[in-house]
Design an enzyme around this catalytic site. Structure first.
Site: not given
Ligand code: F6P
Length: 325
Positions: A14, A75, A106, A129, A131, A133, A175
């Site tokens: 992301g 990804r 990660d 990121t 997040d 995390d 998430r």
């Molecule tokens: O970048 C991390 C994050 O924002 C998470 O918190 C979220 O669940 C996810 O990416 C959603 O990403 P995408 O819409 O690209 O699948």
């Protein structure tokens, strides 16, 4: 000192505000030390497909303030296979890339860890990121911007909530992580926050709402998207059932949290980490994520950085409770 001549640079997973500032820092630092940089588009996917281009001072001009990533991101499913990684390695060799800086989360570091094991290539990671995390850094690149975006949005929601005496359930990203919800929740003076790291007891939440000041016009509940109580709509259904008198609304902030111009904190963090990445590769380091802990540059092996953070600072949770009186 190691003989690094050409650093490949990717952003992966992301996107996060501040990735561009990190790209700029890596490129400018490498040039400062007379090292070449090869930009690789779309993360591991572009590496497999040979989307390489040489980067120079100009390729990173006027990007420190821009959200997203000029290298784009993806990804990659193919990189999870041995054949895919072999293709990526062949491409790196073809373009004479001898080391890598990977900016991501990660998934990015899991891929890097396997790649080092298979091909021995020196790779360092920068935490990018929203997040926050990852283990081994107090803050990830993008987190500060994301929580400020949430605070800005919820302040606006508070205005309308206050005018209509409404209860708002606001869903924020995360998430698997409640760290965006936690800090932004404190920042907006939320009545309660719901995060995946702590089991949500919906009855305790109801009690808190009942106990809360009757004269308080607006109420804001912040729910992380990965919370076990479900998303904001599910929580809203339960709240409406229990408190039909509340005028309840839902707001899902979504991907606005990932965009926008990075805050100064994120730009400085990204710049520090970008410089450290190049200097550390020159020193022969590999297989580590570089972060900042207690103000100092900190190295964490990929295998530890990607361990899921399952606990949040309990004192921050307590702050939400105390201050929502
Ligand atoms: O970048 C991390 C994050 O924002 C998470 O918190 C979220 O669940 C996810 O990416 C959603 O990403 P995408 O819409 O690209 O699948």
């Amino acid at each position: 000192m190691s003989e690094i001549k050409n650093i490949g640079l990717i952003t992966s997973g992301g996107d996060a505000p501040g990735m561009n500032a990190a790209i700029r820092a890596v490129v400018r630092t490498a040039l400062y030390y007379n090292i070449e940089v090869t930009g690789i588009m779309r993360g591991y996917e572009g590496m497999i497909n040979g989307e390489f281009f040489p980067m120079n001072r100009k390729s990173v001009s006027n990007i420190i303030q821009r959200g997203g990533t000029i290298l784009k991101t993806a990804r990659s499913e193919e990189f999870k296979t041995k054949e895919g990684r072999q293709k990526a390695f062949d491409q790196l060799q073809k373009h004479k890339v001898d080391s890598l800086v990977a900016i991501g989360g990660d998934g990015t570091f899991t891929g890097a860890k396997i790649f080092i094991k298979e091909f021995g290539m020196p790779i360092l990671g920068l935490p990018g990121t929203i997040d926050n995390d990852l283990i081994g850094t107090d803050f990830t690149i993008g987190y500060d911007t994301a929580i400020n975006t949430v605070v800005d949005a919820v302040d606006k929601i508070r205005d309308t909530a206050e005018s209509h005496d409404r209860l708002f359930i606001v869903e924020v990203m995360g998430r698997d992580s409640g760290l965006i919800a936690l800090r932004s929740g404190i920042g907006v003076g939320a009545e309660a926050i719901m995060i995946p790291e702590s089991k949500t007891d919906i009855n305790a939440l109801f009690k808190r709402l009942e106990k809360g000041r009757k004269d308080k016009a607006s109420k804001i509940l912040i729910v992380a998207e990965g919370d076990d109580a479900g998303g904001a709509f599910e929580v809203a259904e339960k709240v409406k059932e229990k408190f039909p008198k509340y005028d309840t609304r839902v707001s899902i902030l979504g991907h606005i949290q990932r965009g926008g111009s990075p805050t100064c904190m994120d730009r400085v963090l990204a710049s520090r980490l970008g410089v450290a990445a190049v200097e550390s590769l020159m020193e022969g380091r590999k297989g580590e994520m570089i972060g900042v802990c207690n103000g100092k540059i900190h190295f964490t092996p990929f295998k530890n950085a990607i361990k899921h953070i399952s606990e949040v600072n309990p004192s921050l949770l307590k702050i939400v409770e105390i201050l929502s009186l």
